[in-house]
Scaffold this active site. Structure first.
Site, short mmCIF file in Angstrom:
data_model
loop_
_atom_site.label_atom_id
_atom_site.label_comp_id
_atom_site.label_asym_id
_atom_site.label_seq_id
_atom_site.Cartn_x
_atom_site.Cartn_y
_atom_site.Cartn_z
N TYR A 132 4.60 -87.92 -29.54
CA TYR A 132 4.29 -86.95 -28.41
C TYR A 132 3.49 -85.79 -28.87
CZ TYR A 132 4.15 -84.32 -24.29
OH TYR A 132 3.61 -83.66 -23.52
N ASN A 160 -2.64 -89.55 -9.89
CA ASN A 160 -2.59 -90.04 -9.08
C ASN A 160 -0.81 -88.76 -8.53
OD1 ASN A 160 -0.98 -92.01 -10.95
ND2 ASN A 160 0.70 -91.73 -9.26
N THR A 161 -0.45 -88.64 -9.47
CA THR A 161 0.75 -87.37 -8.36
C THR A 161 0.90 -86.41 -10.09
OG1 THR A 161 3.01 -87.09 -8.90
CG2 THR A 161 1.68 -88.53 -10.49
N GLY A 190 -6.15 -89.53 -14.85
CA GLY A 190 -3.80 -89.75 -14.02
C GLY A 190 -3.98 -88.36 -13.15
#
Ligand SMILES: *[C@@H]1O[C@H](CO)[C@@H](O)[C@H](O)[C@H]1NC(C)=O
Length: 322
Positions: A202, A50-51, A48
């Site tokens: 979450y 890409n940012t 995870g």
């Protein structure tokens, strides 16, 4: 005389205010990992990335000479991030490999493809995660928070363990969150089929991350692998912009507020970085915040639950059949 003392006190209080605001900002950012140790030739996977914090972590590790595999769901976005990391780090050994944690098949394909290229893995950073999303299911029918944040990473880590054991000093970093405090593992409804609350889902997945790191510590006690979990901090990411404010004033205010009160991505990556490469770190199973080890609530130290979750995860991901 009167005028002078008035202005002086005004000046002093302004200065005090500015200094306090500056100190508060430093406190929010937290300490940075200051050691300059390099990791030339070490093989790294960051999920995870890409940012946000993930991309920053990949960049920091590339700058220090790592062979970095960027594992992201969206290949095009990952490629863009990869080009940026190469440009900023001047390290060409940065690769883009698709990993969609929504799908156990994708996790298996990723591991197989990676292991064809590398026999040893030195650092695994389980960074990818979703937060407080509406109720959705992964390809395999898992509620998305527990599915992506925990089950996907559980399978990935297990498929890469043999490669990690070949490293002289393997590291696993599990990016969790203090939000675990709000959660519990629901033994009777881990998939939130009976009731769903996005915050609790979450929180459950973040508690699962910590318990996973704990149980891994037990499994890996006779190896060179060091595994720990962390809370990266409340970081200013692009996500916020989509949540708050449509008007230009709202946007400007949100920008100002988050720029001051949220960590920068650079600051947010520091704890992962320390856990991944600090040569002095040799203990496993602990939880870190702002690069410091902090104690956990009893529910995150519950080894009975950690073992139950491990068994459940083996069953849910089909790991036993491997
Ligand atoms: C987990 O599985 C192992 C091996 O199958 C078993 O011995 C153990 O009792 C199980 N633990 C729990 C908490 O279910």
């Amino acid at each position: 005389m009167i005028a002078e003392s008035c202005c002086a006190s005004y000046l002093y209080s302004s200065a005090a205010l500015i200094i306090s605001a500056y100190l508060l900002r430093l406190f929010i950012q937290g300490p940075f990992y200051k050691k300059t140790n390099r990791i030339d030739g070490k093989v790294v996977i960051v999920t995870g990335c890409n940012t946000g914090i993930g991309k920053q972590t990949a960049l920091e590790l590339a700058k220090r000479g790592g062979i970095v595999y960027m594992a992201c769901r969206d290949s095009a976005k990952c490629e863009e991030a990869r080009q940026e990391v190469i440009e900023k780090s001047k390290n060409e050994q940065v690769y883009n490999k698709v990993l969609d944690l929504n799908s156990l098949q994708s996790v298996r394909d990723f591991a197989e493809s990676f292991l064809k290229e590398q026999s040893t893995l030195d650092i695994l950073i389980n960074n990818a995660g979703i937060m407080a999303a509406p109720k959705t299911y992964t390809t395999d029918g898992f509620e998305s928070h527990i599915g992506v944040n925990h089950f996907g990473h559980f399978l990935l880590t297990n498929l890469l363990l043999d490669a990690l054991k070949k490293s002289e000093s393997g590291r696993i970093v599990v990016v969790s969150s203090l939000a675990y405090i709000a959660g519990g593992i629901s033994k009777s409804d881990i998939n939130s089929d009976k009731s769903y609350n996005k915050v609790l889902a979450y929180a459950q997945s973040k508690l699962a991350n910590i318990l996973f790191a704990k149980q891994l510590t037990v499994q890996l006690k006779d190896t060179n692998i060091v595994v720990n979990s962390c809370h990266p901090g409340v970081v200013k990411t692009e996500l916020i912009r989509h949540i708050v404010g449509i008007g230009i004033i709202q946007k400007a205010f949100t920008e100002l507020f988050t720029s001051y009160f949220f960590k920068s991505v650079e600051a947010g990556a520091q704890t992962s970085l320390k856990l991944a490469i600090d040569p002095e770190l040799s203990t496993s199973g602990n939880f870190y915040l702002d690069t410091f080890r902090v104690p956990l609530l009893p529910k995150a130290n519950d080894m009975g639950m950690a073992e139950w979750l491990w068994n459940k995860s083996e069953q849910m991901t089909g790991l036993k059949e491997d």
